[in-house]
Scaffold this active site. Structure first.
Site, PDB file in Angstrom:
ATOM      1  N   ASP A  96      -0.839  -1.748   0.983  1.00 31.18           N
ATOM      2  CA  ASP A  96      -2.023  -2.610   1.104  1.00 31.18           C
ATOM      3  C   ASP A  96      -2.542  -3.119  -0.231  1.00 31.18           C
ATOM      4  OD1 ASP A  96      -2.132  -2.523   3.897  1.00 31.18           O
ATOM      5  OD2 ASP A  96      -2.912  -0.486   3.786  1.00 31.18           O
TER       6      ASP A  96
ATOM      7  N   ASP B 138       3.351   0.827  -2.805  1.00 23.04           N
ATOM      8  CA  ASP B 138       2.166   0.905  -1.965  1.00 23.04           C
ATOM      9  C   ASP B 138       2.192  -0.318  -1.047  1.00 23.04           C
ATOM     10  OD1 ASP B 138      -0.592   1.438  -1.160  1.00 23.04           O
ATOM     11  OD2 ASP B 138      -1.084  -0.293  -2.425  1.00 23.04           O
TER      12      ASP B 138
ATOM     13  N   ASP C 245      -1.738  -0.876  -6.380  1.00 25.01           N
ATOM     14  CA  ASP C 245      -2.960  -1.487  -6.922  1.00 25.01           C
ATOM     15  C   ASP C 245      -4.071  -0.466  -7.174  1.00 25.01           C
ATOM     16  OD1 ASP C 245      -3.161  -1.344  -3.952  1.00 25.01           O
ATOM     17  OD2 ASP C 245      -5.209  -2.015  -4.378  1.00 25.01           O
TER      18      ASP C 245
HETATM   19 MG    MG Z   1      -3.196  -0.454  -2.065  1.00 30.26          MG
END
Ligand code: MG
Length: 240
Positions: free
Chosen positions: A10, A8, A184
C-alpha cells in the site's frame, strides 16, 4: 541465488486510499448510511491510529475491525449496537478487494524489474487482510509479476516484527543478503528491515530524510519508480 525484492503493497504499488474511498462509499451506501468526504477523512484518521496500535501490539485485528465501524455508526448518528461491525467490516474488505487501484506507473515498473534485472524475484510483504491484498492484486493485474505473497494475516505476525521477515526468509529459502525491503512506511517497512537486518529502500521519502535514514539504518531512498528501478539495478549488481 536470486535477487529477492520484498515490496510493501500500500502506497508503494497500490493506492490503498483510492480503493478505501470507493469501498467505504459502496459499503455505507448499501447499508443506508450517509457518505461524505468528512466521514471518509474521519474514518482514515481513526484507522491510521488503530493500525499504529496494532503494529505496537496493543490491539488485535478483530478489535481494530470492530472499533473502526462502531465509530462510523456513531459518526453517522446510528446506535453502534444496532449493526454488526464485523459483518460490515467484511463487506467493506470485499468491496476493497474488487476495487484495486495502481500507483501511477507501478505495473510498467514491475514488468521492467522482472524482465530487465537478472534473477529477479518479486514478493509482496504486507500488513493487512489476505482477501483484501489478494483481490486488489488480481484486480489490477499485478499478480502476473509476483512470485509469492507474504501477508501478515497468513503469517500470524506483523511488520515491523523481525519474526515477520524471518518467516518470509524461510519461505524464500535464500540468504538475508539476497533480499531487500522496499516500502513507504518508516514504522513498518523501514523499522522492520532494520529489526531483521535487511537492506532497505525508503520509497517516496518525506520530512527529515537524512535523520530518518540514519535512525532506521535505511540503505537507499527513491522518489519515483524510475529512481527505484535505478537503485534496485545498482543493488542487484552488488548484493550477495
Ligand atoms: Mg505502505
Amino acid at each position: 541465488m536470486h535477487r529477492n525484492f520484498l515490496f510493501d503493497l500500500d502506497q508503494t504499488l497500490l493506492d490503498f486510499h483510492a480503493s478505501e474511498y470507493k469501498a467505504l462509499q459502496i459499503t455505507l451506501t448499501e447499508n443506508g448510511l450517509p457518505f461524505s468526504e468528512e466521514i471518509y477523512r474521519d474514518f482514515t484518521a481513526l484507522n491510521k491510529f488503530l493500525w499504529l496500535e496494532l503494529e505496537k501490539g496493543t490491539l488485535s485485528r478483530t478489535e481494530l475491525f470492530v472499533r473502526r465501524f462502531q465509530y462510523i455508526f456513531r459518526r453517522c448518528g446510528r446506535d453502534p449496537s444496532s449493526i454488526d461491525p464485523l459483518a460490515i467490516n467484511e463487506k467493506f474488505i470485499l468491496a476493497m478487494s474488487v476495487n484495486g487501484v495502481l500507483m501511477d506507473g507501478a505495473l510498467d515498473f514491475l514488468a521492467k524489474v522482472k524482465t530487465t534485472i537478472p534473477d529477479a524475484r518479486i514478493y509482496i510483504a504486507s500488513n493487512g487482510a489476505t482477501v483484501n491484498a489478494k483481490g486488489r492484486i488480481a484486480s489490477t493485474g499485478l499478480d502476473r509479476y509476483i512470485d509469492d505473497l507474504f501477508i501478515s494475516e497468513d503469517l500470524g505476525v506483523v511488520k515491523p516484527d523481525a519474526a515477520f521477515f524471518d518467516r518470509c526468509l524461510a519461505k524464500i529459502g535464500e540468504p538475508r543478503s539476497s533480499c531487500i525491503m522496499i516500502g513507504d512506511s518508516l514504522s513498518s517497512d523501514m523499522l522492520g528491515a532494520k529489526n531483521a537486518s535487511l537492506d532497505s529502500v525508503w520509497f517516496m521519502p518525506s520530512g527529515e530524510i537524512e535523520k530518518m535514514m540514519a535512525q532506521y539504518h535505511i540503505t537507499f531512498c527513491a522518489s519515483s519508480f524510475d529512481e527505484l528501478f535505478d537503485v534496485l539495478t545498482k543493488w542487484s549488481a552488488t548484493a550477495g
